[in-house]
Write an enzyme that holds these catalytic residues in place. Structure first.
Site, PDB file in Angstrom:
ATOM      1  N   GLY A   1      42.335  47.893  35.995  1.00 30.07           N
ATOM      2  CA  GLY A   1      43.293  47.160  36.877  1.00 30.07           C
ATOM      3  C   GLY A   1      43.004  46.945  38.178  1.00 30.07           C
ATOM      4  N   ASP A   2      43.787  46.194  38.879  1.00 29.56           N
ATOM      5  CA  ASP A   2      43.381  45.997  40.433  1.00 29.56           C
ATOM      6  C   ASP A   2      42.168  44.895  40.551  1.00 29.56           C
ATOM      7  OD1 ASP A   2      45.470  47.723  41.420  1.00 29.56           O
ATOM      8  OD2 ASP A   2      44.177  49.121  41.023  1.00 29.56           O
TER       9      ASP A   2
ATOM     10  N   HIS B   1      50.856  43.753  41.729  1.00 34.08           N
ATOM     11  CA  HIS B   1      49.834  42.691  42.184  1.00 34.08           C
ATOM     12  C   HIS B   1      50.153  42.398  43.692  1.00 34.08           C
ATOM     13  CE1 HIS B   1      49.198  42.127  37.970  1.00 34.08           C
ATOM     14  NE2 HIS B   1      50.429  41.796  37.744  1.00 34.08           N
TER      15      HIS B   1
HETATM   16  P1  GDP Z   1      45.806  42.730  40.288  1.00 30.63           P
HETATM   17  O1  GDP Z   1      46.385  43.875  40.105  1.00 30.63           O
HETATM   18  O2  GDP Z   1      44.626  42.605  39.370  1.00 30.63           O
HETATM   19  O3  GDP Z   1      46.507  41.596  40.655  1.00 30.63           O
HETATM   20  O4  GDP Z   1      45.237  42.986  41.716  1.00 30.63           O
HETATM   21  P2  GDP Z   1      45.598  43.848  42.863  1.00 30.63           P
HETATM   22  O5  GDP Z   1      46.593  42.703  43.697  1.00 30.63           O
HETATM   23  O6  GDP Z   1      45.812  45.006  43.221  1.00 30.63           O
HETATM   24  O7  GDP Z   1      44.050  43.858  43.971  1.00 30.63           O
HETATM   25  C1  GDP Z   1      43.425  42.596  44.319  1.00 30.63           C
HETATM   26  C2  GDP Z   1      43.372  42.742  45.873  1.00 30.63           C
HETATM   27  O8  GDP Z   1      42.269  41.873  46.145  1.00 30.63           O
HETATM   28  C3  GDP Z   1      44.626  42.171  46.624  1.00 30.63           C
HETATM   29  O9  GDP Z   1      44.671  42.771  47.752  1.00 30.63           O
HETATM   30  C4  GDP Z   1      44.295  40.722  46.660  1.00 30.63           C
HETATM   31  O10 GDP Z   1      44.945  39.888  47.698  1.00 30.63           O
HETATM   32  C5  GDP Z   1      42.774  40.767  46.928  1.00 30.63           C
HETATM   33  N1  GDP Z   1      41.877  39.776  46.466  1.00 30.63           N
HETATM   34  C6  GDP Z   1      41.939  39.046  45.205  1.00 30.63           C
HETATM   35  N2  GDP Z   1      40.833  38.358  45.203  1.00 30.63           N
HETATM   36  C7  GDP Z   1      40.105  38.488  45.974  1.00 30.63           C
HETATM   37  C8  GDP Z   1      38.936  37.904  46.602  1.00 30.63           C
HETATM   38  O11 GDP Z   1      38.299  37.128  45.843  1.00 30.63           O
HETATM   39  N3  GDP Z   1      38.174  38.410  47.720  1.00 30.63           N
HETATM   40  C9  GDP Z   1      39.051  39.401  48.689  1.00 30.63           C
HETATM   41  N4  GDP Z   1      38.507  39.814  49.671  1.00 30.63           N
HETATM   42  N5  GDP Z   1      40.234  39.660  48.110  1.00 30.63           N
HETATM   43  C10 GDP Z   1      40.748  39.457  46.884  1.00 30.63           C
END
Ligand code: GDP
Length: 424
Positions: free
Chosen positions: A11-12, A40
């Site tokens: 996840g995440d 998310h």
């Molecule tokens: P999800 O549950 O799979 O949607 O993931 P999360 O939202 O918990 O975690 C992803 C985190 O990484 C969030 O804070 C996003 O804004 C951030 N994020 C997503 N893609 C990227 C990326 O390519 N680079 C960076 N630096 N942050 C990202």
């Protein structure tokens, strides 16, 4: 065409960002499993949002968001979330809730809390959102389906029946006050009044939409390794996190899912308990956690610091395979720009045997990471739009991972924003 966006890991991985990005071309976005236990994080023109219940397509005017039958529907959380985005000037999203979705009840949350407390140091690290008790009840056939909210006779009979079994456990195992049927009935009435305008047969709606050639996204929660069947059981979630379950949790034919976009993060993070072979600790972990994601790797629901680790080829190869991946979206790559060398877990050593096959849990607990180091690129890659413009060592890292996991990386995410994406 139906596409699924799912996670390869724990996840995440950045599914929210990828869904939000793909939603630009989509007509309908469907949540098909899980509940308000994970979140998310999405960064777009309206600001930064942590969504728990709403699909990550709610920020566009042209999309319809569906809460599918497979979801653990927490009605107060859903409506609070809608209010919170509308309060920040996002137009009121079009939302449909499946009449076959079941609802998280307040006692599910109570049971989740009581059980984690009782387990103490052996707890699952649950977010205490009631998800495990909810799915247990669904399969024990004592859950409440949205359609049942509109049958008063049935509700009256069922609240009595549910209280009878719940109260035995509440009083004798957890030593808590008993539930009262009249309180549950009132809770259900309040849910009915909130959800009524949004309820429909979403499976039939999607059937027509598919026939009409609409673009549909299925948005998964958590990742392959948290799947109850194929993940690190018992340290898993309680609903299937796999694209295949998208067909069931949305109520569409499995053969309609034409693309499975598996989101895979350029390093590892995990929440909750369970084996995590490539895990790192101390300063090394603190630095990656601080630099990770968008403002640090902390849980979107709980704010807990996530456990950190290097990219795990064994887990990701398996995670992509079990999803039925057609495309890998490789995310958060920009974060690794500070490293001189990037460690990658390329195999597991289990009792002296080297393997790249992901094992069942007892063996996984014994696995030690086999680490290979790749040269870093030592610069900021945010803002780069073309694959050729990435530093050579960065491309080598991507290509190394792609070769080892055996699935095509067609998207590289180099920042949290909608436009921070490189197509290959
Ligand atoms: P999800 O549950 O799979 O949607 O993931 P999360 O939202 O918990 O975690 C992803 C985190 O990484 C969030 O804070 C996003 O804004 C951030 N994020 C997503 N893609 C990227 C990326 O390519 N680079 C960076 N630096 N942050 C990202």
């Amino acid at each position: 065409m139906v596409k699924a966006v799912v996670g390869a890991n724990w996840g995440d991985e950045g599914k929210g960002k990828i869904t939000d990005m793909l939603a630009k071309e989509a007509d309908i976005i469907v949540r098909f499993q899980g509940g308000a236990n994970a979140g998310h994080t999405i960064v777009n023109d309206y600001g930064k949002f942590a969504l728990h219940s709403l699909p990550s397509g709610v920020f566009y005017n042209h999309t319809t968001s569906i809460i599918g039958n497979g979801v653990a529907l927490n009605i107060p959380v859903l409506f609070k979330e809608i209010q919170s985005i509308v309060d920040r000037n996002v137009p009121m999203p079009k939302i449909l809730v499946s009449d076959r979705a079941q609802m998280v009840m307040s006692y599910h949350i109570l049971f989740d809390q009581c059980e984690e407390e009782r387990l103490g140091k052996n707890s699952f690290g649950s977010t205490k959102s009631g998800i495990a008790p909810f799915y247990s009840d669904k399969y024990a056939k004592i859950g409440f389906q949205v359609s049942e909210l509109f049958d008063e006779e049935l509700l009256k009979e069922k609240v009595e029946r549910v209280c009878e079994t719940k109260n035995v456990i509440l009083e004798h195992l957890y030593h808590k006050p008993a539930l009262k049927p009249e309180d549950l009935l009132e809770e259900l009435h309040s849910y009915r009044d909130m959800v009524a305008p949004y309820v429909c047969d979403t499976s039939a709606y999607l059937y027509e939409a598919i026939k009409a050639g609409k673009n549909i996204l299925l948005e998964g929660q958590l990742g392959s390794l948290k799947d109850p069947d194929h993940g690190i059981y018992p340290m898993v979630t309680s609903s299937s996190t796999l694209a295949a379950y998208g067909a069931i949790g949305a109520g569409i034919p499995p053969y309609e899912i034409k693309k499975i976009i598996t989101v895979c993060k350029a390093y590892s993070s995990a929440v909750g308990a369970g084996a995590f072979v490539s895990e790192i600790f101390g300063d090394e972990a603190d630095e990656l956690r601080r630099r990770g994601g968008d403002g640090g790797e902390f849980g979107a629901t709980t704010g807990r610091p996530r456990r950190m680790g290097w990219f795990d080829i064994v887990a990701s190869k398996y995670g992509c395979r079990i999803q039925g991946t057609t495309d890998v979206a490789f995310t958060v790559l920009d974060v690794l720009g500070y490293l001189d060398e990037i460690p990658v877990c390329v195999a597991y050593d289990i009792d002296g045997e080297i393997t790249t096959d992901f094992p069942t849990t007892a063996k996984l607990e014994k696995a030690k990471p086999v680490i290979e180091k790749l040269p870093g690129w030592k610069c900021d890659i945010r803002g780069i739009k073309k694959y050729e413009d990435l530093p050579e060592n960065c491309r080598k890292y991507i290509e190394f991972v792609e070769k080892k996991i055996g699935f095509p990386i067609t998207m590289v995410s180099n920042g949290p924003g909608r436009d921070d994406i490189i197509y290959r």
